[in-house]
Design a protein around this motif. Structure first.
Motif, mmCIF file in Angstrom:
data_model
loop_
_atom_site.group_PDB
_atom_site.id
_atom_site.type_symbol
_atom_site.label_atom_id
_atom_site.label_comp_id
_atom_site.label_asym_id
_atom_site.label_seq_id
_atom_site.Cartn_x
_atom_site.Cartn_y
_atom_site.Cartn_z
ATOM 1 N N ILE A 11 -15.794 -13.551 14.389
ATOM 2 C CA ILE A 11 -16.344 -13.839 13.063
ATOM 3 C C ILE A 11 -15.217 -13.918 12.037
ATOM 4 N N GLY A 12 -14.290 -12.971 12.128
ATOM 5 C CA GLY A 12 -13.151 -12.984 11.211
ATOM 6 C C GLY A 12 -12.277 -14.203 11.408
ATOM 7 N N TYR A 13 -12.060 -14.586 12.666
ATOM 8 C CA TYR A 13 -11.240 -15.760 12.966
ATOM 9 C C TYR A 13 -11.871 -17.022 12.379
ATOM 10 N N LEU A 14 -13.189 -17.124 12.508
ATOM 11 C CA LEU A 14 -13.883 -18.299 11.993
ATOM 12 C C LEU A 14 -13.741 -18.401 10.478
ATOM 13 N N LEU A 15 -13.931 -17.269 9.791
ATOM 14 C CA LEU A 15 -13.786 -17.282 8.333
ATOM 15 C C LEU A 15 -12.360 -17.634 7.915
ATOM 16 N N GLU A 16 -11.401 -17.143 8.668
ATOM 17 C CA GLU A 16 -10.000 -17.421 8.325
ATOM 18 C C GLU A 16 -9.658 -18.883 8.564
ATOM 19 N N GLN A 17 -10.081 -19.421 9.715
ATOM 20 C CA GLN A 17 -9.715 -20.788 10.064
ATOM 21 C C GLN A 17 -10.414 -21.830 9.206
ATOM 22 N N GLN A 18 -11.670 -21.582 8.878
ATOM 23 C CA GLN A 18 -12.435 -22.611 8.168
ATOM 24 C C GLN A 18 -12.492 -22.405 6.658
ATOM 25 N N TYR A 19 -12.344 -21.143 6.216
ATOM 26 C CA TYR A 19 -12.521 -20.879 4.779
ATOM 27 C C TYR A 19 -11.354 -20.133 4.151
ATOM 28 N N GLY A 20 -10.320 -19.851 4.933
ATOM 29 C CA GLY A 20 -9.140 -19.201 4.382
ATOM 30 C C GLY A 20 -9.374 -17.782 3.936
ATOM 31 N N LEU A 21 -10.290 -17.066 4.580
ATOM 32 C CA LEU A 21 -10.616 -15.685 4.222
ATOM 33 C C LEU A 21 -10.115 -14.756 5.318
ATOM 34 N N ASP A 22 -9.052 -14.007 5.022
ATOM 35 C CA ASP A 22 -8.430 -13.112 6.000
ATOM 36 C C ASP A 22 -8.848 -11.674 5.699
ATOM 37 N N LEU A 23 -9.977 -11.266 6.223
ATOM 38 C CA LEU A 23 -10.561 -9.965 5.898
ATOM 39 C C LEU A 23 -9.732 -8.826 6.484
ATOM 40 N N PRO A 24 -9.684 -7.666 5.796
ATOM 41 C CA PRO A 24 -9.073 -6.480 6.401
ATOM 42 C C PRO A 24 -9.835 -6.102 7.675
ATOM 43 N N PRO A 25 -9.164 -5.511 8.657
ATOM 44 C CA PRO A 25 -9.819 -5.208 9.937
ATOM 45 C C PRO A 25 -11.129 -4.438 9.803
ATOM 46 N N LYS A 26 -11.158 -3.409 8.981
ATOM 47 C CA LYS A 26 -12.378 -2.607 8.851
ATOM 48 C C LYS A 26 -13.500 -3.387 8.171
ATOM 49 N N MET A 27 -13.125 -4.276 7.259
ATOM 50 C CA MET A 27 -14.136 -5.119 6.618
ATOM 51 C C MET A 27 -14.703 -6.122 7.627
ATOM 52 N N ARG A 28 -13.838 -6.632 8.505
ATOM 53 C CA ARG A 28 -14.317 -7.521 9.568
ATOM 54 C C ARG A 28 -15.374 -6.823 10.405
ATOM 55 N N ALA A 38 -9.933 -11.808 21.874
ATOM 56 C CA ALA A 38 -8.741 -12.183 22.631
ATOM 57 C C ALA A 38 -8.277 -13.594 22.269
ATOM 58 N N ILE A 39 -9.215 -14.524 22.126
ATOM 59 C CA ILE A 39 -8.854 -15.893 21.762
ATOM 60 C C ILE A 39 -8.226 -15.927 20.375
ATOM 61 N N ALA A 40 -8.851 -15.231 19.420
ATOM 62 C CA ALA A 40 -8.339 -15.220 18.050
ATOM 63 C C ALA A 40 -6.925 -14.651 17.994
ATOM 64 N N LYS A 41 -6.697 -13.554 18.719
ATOM 65 C CA LYS A 41 -5.367 -12.944 18.729
ATOM 66 C C LYS A 41 -4.364 -13.843 19.451
ATOM 67 N N GLY A 42 -4.821 -14.496 20.519
ATOM 68 C CA GLY A 42 -3.936 -15.399 21.248
ATOM 69 C C GLY A 42 -3.512 -16.587 20.409
ATOM 70 N N MET A 43 -4.444 -17.133 19.655
ATOM 71 C CA MET A 43 -4.116 -18.268 18.786
ATOM 72 C C MET A 43 -3.146 -17.846 17.688
ATOM 73 N N LYS A 44 -3.379 -16.670 17.131
ATOM 74 C CA LYS A 44 -2.491 -16.171 16.069
ATOM 75 C C LYS A 44 -1.100 -15.900 16.630
ATOM 76 N N TRP A 45 -1.037 -15.286 17.811
ATOM 77 C CA TRP A 45 0.249 -14.998 18.463
ATOM 78 C C TRP A 45 1.016 -16.288 18.722
ATOM 79 N N ARG A 46 0.300 -17.309 19.209
ATOM 80 C CA ARG A 46 0.944 -18.578 19.513
ATOM 81 C C ARG A 46 1.518 -19.214 18.245
ATOM 82 N N GLU A 47 0.778 -19.098 17.153
ATOM 83 C CA GLU A 47 1.233 -19.659 15.883
ATOM 84 C C GLU A 47 2.454 -18.912 15.360
ATOM 85 N N GLU A 48 2.410 -17.592 15.458
ATOM 86 C CA GLU A 48 3.526 -16.784 14.955
ATOM 87 C C GLU A 48 4.785 -16.995 15.787
ATOM 88 N N LYS A 49 4.642 -17.111 17.084
ATOM 89 C CA LYS A 49 5.789 -17.254 17.989
ATOM 90 C C LYS A 49 6.250 -18.704 18.114
#
Length: 564
Positions: free
Chosen positions: A388-405, A340-351
């Motif tokens: 886990i996916g959010y952490l990789l994206e924020q710190q290492y720029g790795l945006d994994l596909p949902p199923k890979m996450r 929920a936090i990861a999606k909320g942060m992404k939503w806030r950035e997009e909007k």
């Protein structure tokens, strides 16, 4: 529990209903803040602060923005007397800061208090005496009239010595143990003190109503405050102050409802330090207001620096779950919370949203000097793919596909469970690289070239068992052609090739990142990741990584006969 019958409610409701405070939604402006860390907080320490520690702490309180600071009980100890004289004589008190000192209603103590205040530019002299039924009957063994006489005598002495002493002085009176005092008696004694001082608009008096011992639910304290606020004489010339303690764990609630009920000033400490369970925590109070969009007029953007000074000076620790300040208060270990936090942060950035509405986070941690990385998303065996996916994206720029996450999430959780510890971001990144990135065994990609006729055709150099060979394939796209070449060579059967790519914007250089997923006949999806400066090369490396994962999983024999 045994012995419950021995307890009774020792507080007193107002004689008339006083509940207008309940109609108010929130606190609309900051009160006057008075830090009592250097008196209430200091006297509660196992080892009280030294002179130098007091000076450093005072300077921190000034930096935070306190305009009123209680500096001790100068008649009670030589250290406190010396501290006050040092502040005055070395001109360490800013012109916009008022110091406060405490005194009992005894002439020799009042005299020494004013001696310590010689030359003070602005000081509050705080007079108190206990008024509760328990204190009157058990400690002082005095009647109500005798208790009033103590207060009135003290009030007269304050006027006398203030007139004889160089400096600018304001007066404050506290009916100590107010919460255990009959409300009409508390009102009477305060009004009699006010008759001595006769406050004016230009020379206001502070009436302080302490929850010396928190005895009731917060709404009762609020009703007591409202009644006093409505019935005190000279009300327009009074600053009504609150001093809640935390015996029932409701110090913050008492203070907040007391402010709604007419309180204008709060005496408290940083992180609730003080006698017994402590004073009201001003950090929590102020940031509660901040969370409602109200400027608390105190600066907590550097909360970690404040914690450091506090812990060094007091030798106490800020609890990990202390509101706002604790190490774990913004941390989410739960998978659903992280998602929920990861999606909320992404939503806030997009909007490009100006208002803060992120799930589970009352305020933005960055507003008080905290960081998302390491403060918000924390990974252990309870964590989920979203965090886990959010952490990789924020710190290492790795945006994994949902199923890979999801697949990687299970690996990380199992690792944390096996090691019985929280995994740090660098550890998670290392696991990801080891599991997925540019895997070279058992088949290593060397280089490629394409030709184009009706279909894409490719020639690929690979290394197996330390021998290099060139294989060929064709398909309806470049990656499809390479995939067919690998399937034919290795005898692998897989379907549903999933592909995603993006630029890696975090880290050194400008790399392309590709992800490939392939589905084995048993339904198992094998994932690989390729990272390279060239986007096509990164996608090929991702495919090879996925194929290698599958080959290892099904124990594909990699003997030299495969090459023949």
């Amino acid at each position: 529990m045994k012995n419950v019958e021995k307890y009774d409610r020792g507080y007193f409701m107002p004689p008339v209903t006083s509940m207008n405070w309940a109609k108010k939604e929130y606190i609309t402006e900051a009160p006057t803040w008075c830090s009592v860390d250097l008196r209430d907080g200091n006297q509660a320490l196992v080892v009280p602060m030294t002179l130098q520690e007091k000076l450093e702490y005072f300077q921190m309180l000034v930096k935070i923005g306190f305009k009123e600071i209680e500096v001790g009980f100068p008649a009670a100890s030589e250290t406190e007397y010396t501290f006050l004289r040092t502040l005055i004589e070395e001109d360490l008190i800013p012109d916009d800061v008022t110091i406060q000192v405490l005194t009992q209603s005894r002439e020799h103590i009042i005299q020494k208090t004013f001696d310590s205040l010689q030359g003070a530019k602005s000081a509050v002299v705080h007079l108190y005496n206990s008024t509760s039924v328990a204190q009157r009957e058990q400690v002082f063994k005095k009647t109500k009239a005798e208790i009033i006489d103590i207060a009135v005598t003290g009030a007269k002495l304050l006027k006398k010595y203030a007139a004889e002493t160089e400096g600018n002085f304001k007066f404050q009176y506290s009916p100590e143990s107010f919460t255990g005092t009959e409300i009409d008696f508390a009102l009477d004694i305060c009004n009699q003190v006010l008759e001595i001082w006769q406050p004016t608009k230009e020379n206001k008096v502070i009436i302080n109503l302490p929850a010396t011992v928190s005895m009731s639910m917060p709404h009762v304290y609020a009703s007591q405050i409202e009644y006093m606020s409505n019935h005190l004489n000279y009300r327009e010339n009074i600053v009504l102050s609150l001093h809640p303690h935390n015996d029932r764990g409701s110090g913050v609630a008492d203070a907040e409802l007391g402010l709604l009920a007419g309180g204008q000033r709060i005496e408290g400490t940083l992180f609730g330090n003080g006698e017994r369970t402590g004073n009201v925590d001003i950090v929590t109070l102020a940031l509660n207001m901040f969370s409602h969009g109200v400027d608390p007029k105190l600066q907590f953007e550097n909360i970690l620096e404040i914690i450091d000074v506090y812990e060094r000076m007091t030798k106490m620790k800020v609890d990990e779950r202390q509101p706002y300040a604790g190490k774990l208060v913004f941390a989410a270990f739960s998978g659903s919370h992280q998602d929920a936090i990861a999606k909320g942060m992404k939503w806030r950035e997009e909007k490009e949203c100006e208002k803060w509405t992120v799930p589970y986070l009352l305020i933005d941690p960055k507003d008080i000097g905290r960081e998302y990385e390491g403060d918000v998303i924390r990974i252990n065996s309870q964590s989920g793919k979203g965090g886990i996916g959010y952490l990789l994206e924020q710190q290492y720029g790795l945006d994994l596909p949902p199923k890979m996450r999801e697949s990687f999430g299970y690996i990380v959780k199992n690792m944390s469970d096996r090691l019985q510890k929280e995994l740090m971001p660098a550890e998670i990144h290392d696991i990801f690289v080891k599991e997925y990135v540019n895997i070279k065994e058992p088949v290593e990609f060397i280089n490629y070239k394409f030709t184009k006729s009706d279909d894409f055709q490719t020639s690929i150099s690979i290394r197996i068992n330390e021998e290099v060979e060139e294989i060929k394939g064709e398909g309806n796209g470049r990656l499809d052609a390479i995939s067919h070449a690998l399937q034919n060579k290795l005898g692998l059967d897989y379907t549903d090739l999933v592909y995603k790519e993006h630029a890696q914007e975090i880290g050194s250089g400008s790399n392309a990142v590709s992800y490939v997923g392939i589905t084995a006949p048993d339904g198992m999806v094998h994932w690989g990741c390729g990272i390279d400066v060239d986007i096509m090369t990164s996608s090929i490396k991702a495919l090879f990584s996925a194929v290698n994962k599958m080959a290892v999983s099904i124990k594909l024999p990699m003997k030299k006969e495969i090459l023949s």
